[in-house]
Motif scaffolding. Sequence first.
Motif, PDB file in Angstrom:
ATOM      1  N   UNK A 129     -28.148  -5.923  23.548  1.00 40.78           N
ATOM      2  CA  UNK A 129     -27.015  -5.207  22.945  1.00 40.78           C
ATOM      3  C   UNK A 129     -27.479  -4.176  21.920  1.00 40.78           C
ATOM      4  N   UNK A 130     -28.604  -4.451  21.234  1.00 35.65           N
ATOM      5  CA  UNK A 130     -29.106  -3.530  20.211  1.00 35.65           C
ATOM      6  C   UNK A 130     -29.996  -2.434  20.792  1.00 35.65           C
ATOM      7  N   UNK A 131     -30.273  -2.502  22.093  1.00 36.85           N
ATOM      8  CA  UNK A 131     -31.172  -1.525  22.705  1.00 36.85           C
ATOM      9  C   UNK A 131     -30.444  -0.205  22.968  1.00 36.85           C
TER      10      UNK A 131
ATOM     11  N   UNK B  23     -23.807  -2.095  25.933  1.00 37.88           N
ATOM     12  CA  UNK B  23     -22.700  -2.870  25.383  1.00 37.88           C
ATOM     13  C   UNK B  23     -21.921  -3.629  26.454  1.00 37.88           C
ATOM     14  N   UNK B  24     -22.166  -3.316  27.718  1.00 40.36           N
ATOM     15  CA  UNK B  24     -21.491  -4.039  28.792  1.00 40.36           C
ATOM     16  C   UNK B  24     -22.164  -5.378  29.097  1.00 40.36           C
TER      17      UNK B  24
ATOM     18  N   UNK C 199     -23.029 -13.895  25.781  1.00 38.89           N
ATOM     19  CA  UNK C 199     -24.295 -14.472  26.211  1.00 38.89           C
ATOM     20  C   UNK C 199     -24.186 -14.987  27.637  1.00 38.89           C
ATOM     21  N   UNK C 200     -25.085 -14.588  28.520  1.00 35.29           N
ATOM     22  CA  UNK C 200     -25.069 -15.084  29.901  1.00 35.29           C
ATOM     23  C   UNK C 200     -25.224 -16.603  29.927  1.00 35.29           C
ATOM     24  N   UNK C 201     -24.806 -17.185  31.027  1.00 33.65           N
ATOM     25  CA  UNK C 201     -24.822 -18.642  31.131  1.00 33.65           C
ATOM     26  C   UNK C 201     -26.215 -19.209  31.378  1.00 33.65           C
ATOM     27  N   UNK C 202     -27.138 -18.378  31.829  1.00 35.05           N
ATOM     28  CA  UNK C 202     -28.497 -18.857  32.123  1.00 35.05           C
ATOM     29  C   UNK C 202     -29.478 -17.705  32.005  1.00 35.05           C
ATOM     30  N   UNK C 203     -30.753 -18.034  31.930  1.00 38.11           N
ATOM     31  CA  UNK C 203     -31.779 -17.003  31.887  1.00 38.11           C
ATOM     32  C   UNK C 203     -31.822 -16.221  33.191  1.00 38.11           C
ATOM     33  N   UNK C 204     -31.566 -16.886  34.289  1.00 38.23           N
ATOM     34  CA  UNK C 204     -31.549 -16.187  35.570  1.00 38.23           C
ATOM     35  C   UNK C 204     -30.478 -15.101  35.561  1.00 38.23           C
ATOM     36  N   UNK C 205     -29.292 -15.437  35.077  1.00 43.39           N
ATOM     37  CA  UNK C 205     -28.213 -14.444  34.998  1.00 43.39           C
ATOM     38  C   UNK C 205     -28.552 -13.326  34.018  1.00 43.39           C
ATOM     39  N   UNK C 206     -29.177 -13.695  32.900  1.00 41.95           N
ATOM     40  CA  UNK C 206     -29.526 -12.692  31.892  1.00 41.95           C
ATOM     41  C   UNK C 206     -30.501 -11.662  32.450  1.00 41.95           C
ATOM     42  N   UNK C 207     -31.498 -12.119  33.164  1.00 38.07           N
ATOM     43  CA  UNK C 207     -32.480 -11.190  33.732  1.00 38.07           C
ATOM     44  C   UNK C 207     -31.844 -10.310  34.798  1.00 38.07           C
ATOM     45  N   UNK C 208     -30.920 -10.883  35.589  1.00 32.81           N
ATOM     46  CA  UNK C 208     -30.242 -10.083  36.607  1.00 32.81           C
ATOM     47  C   UNK C 208     -29.360  -9.001  35.967  1.00 32.81           C
ATOM     48  N   UNK C 209     -28.626  -9.376  34.920  1.00 36.22           N
ATOM     49  CA  UNK C 209     -27.775  -8.404  34.231  1.00 36.22           C
ATOM     50  C   UNK C 209     -28.602  -7.285  33.613  1.00 36.22           C
ATOM     51  N   UNK C 210     -29.746  -7.661  33.017  1.00 39.27           N
ATOM     52  CA  UNK C 210     -30.621  -6.640  32.442  1.00 39.27           C
ATOM     53  C   UNK C 210     -31.097  -5.679  33.522  1.00 39.27           C
TER      54      UNK C 210
END
Length: 468
Positions: free
Chosen positions: A75-77, A83-84, A88-99
Amino acid sequence: MDFYGRKRELAQLGKWYSAAERGPGQCLIVRGRRRVGKSRLIEEFVRGLDAPSMFFTASNLSAVQELENFTQAVLASDLPEADSFGEAPSSWDNALRLLAQLLPADRPSVVVLDELPYLTRHVEGFEGSLQTVWDRIMSRKPVLLLLVGSDLSIMEALNTYDRPFYQRGNPVLIEPLTVSDVQEMTGLPPAQAIDARLVTGGMPRLCVQWPRGANLEQFLGQALADPADPFITSGELAIGGEYPPDTHAPQVLSAIASGERTFSSILADLDISRMTLSRSLDKLAEKGAVAAELPLSTKPSKETRYRITDPYLRFWLHLLQPVLGMVQRGRGDRAVKRILTGWPAWRGRAVEPLVRESLARLVSDAEWADPESTLEAGGFWTRSNDVEIDLVGADRTPIAKRIGYLGSVKWHETAPIARKDFTALAAVAARVPGASDETPLIGVSRARSELGPWTAVYSAEDLVEAWR
């Protein structure tokens, strides 16, 4: 704080960024010991780019806490539409995919995951998730992914055959600052710049503490006046926190620093079993804290000697640790005098690895040298130590096919290398397997010396110049 040196590393990062810009995405596995300046180097590199980026530094926290911090970093990047990322994503797998989905497809970007070993230890399945996201989404975009870590063994293991990320990242090793970088930072003449490189280990955080133009005594006087100075505390933190308890690092490293360099002599100095010491030395070598060295010649040898790879840590253990009580009592002045008493003998041995590294860069271009047999530099010794030769140049290590030169290092404050040193080396040269009467004999000294009977003579100025 000014940024010094690292021209080669910046150029290397720039090359891979250009490759990512052309596509497909590129990944670098960046490793290096703590305090070596990896994060600062990458920050400086990213700052010089006109590209959106995301920089996340992991901590020794739970997987849930790390995920929250990762979300905040995204979010700070300055990634487009960061900002979309939302809650917080539900898992690290989801977080990496969203990134990966946030990364632009029409312009290059940079993603930095710093202190990666914390994630591989605390987040179950992290490497597999990263591999899947890299293969399916991220690598298809013009992104430079930098995976950064200080635990050398874990970072090296990322790219091994049985791990998910095998052959997906290109390994990059960040070394301490070179002696020429240290000279640029300190403004010292070559011989004193080598002193500064030995004492600081080339660690940027320590080098920046060195007052410009100050000699060793002046630097120690300033550093030892404050018990909280990084020059003092960095050693304590390294010994106490960087190595697992089962390595027995404080005891084993102290024994090596005091001069007990063979397995038997280290064992005799400690109250641990032979098997425990063997495991400890293996783990310390795996983590890059200790080097296991063999005599360099054309015949195999089992006469292993151990050396602490970081000269700062070696200095801290052997010369600084014994006087910490004086420093704590506010008598840094006495501590400096005690250190300077043992300094010449310590420096004479500690400078040898730096001399060998410098000659490996320097000698093969000399007119007298055979380029093919001077690519590597080491030393030679016998079990009884009746023969010990400071420098051996060869075509390869640890068992050479050809010996290119033998050499002697005499690192006195002002005295040049002498004819008697040549005579002493010539008398034992034939004891080195692979050497002959025709093998060149070279001398290295702190001060400039006359050529005399030597094939070549090198000084502190030559050694510093080798790194430019």
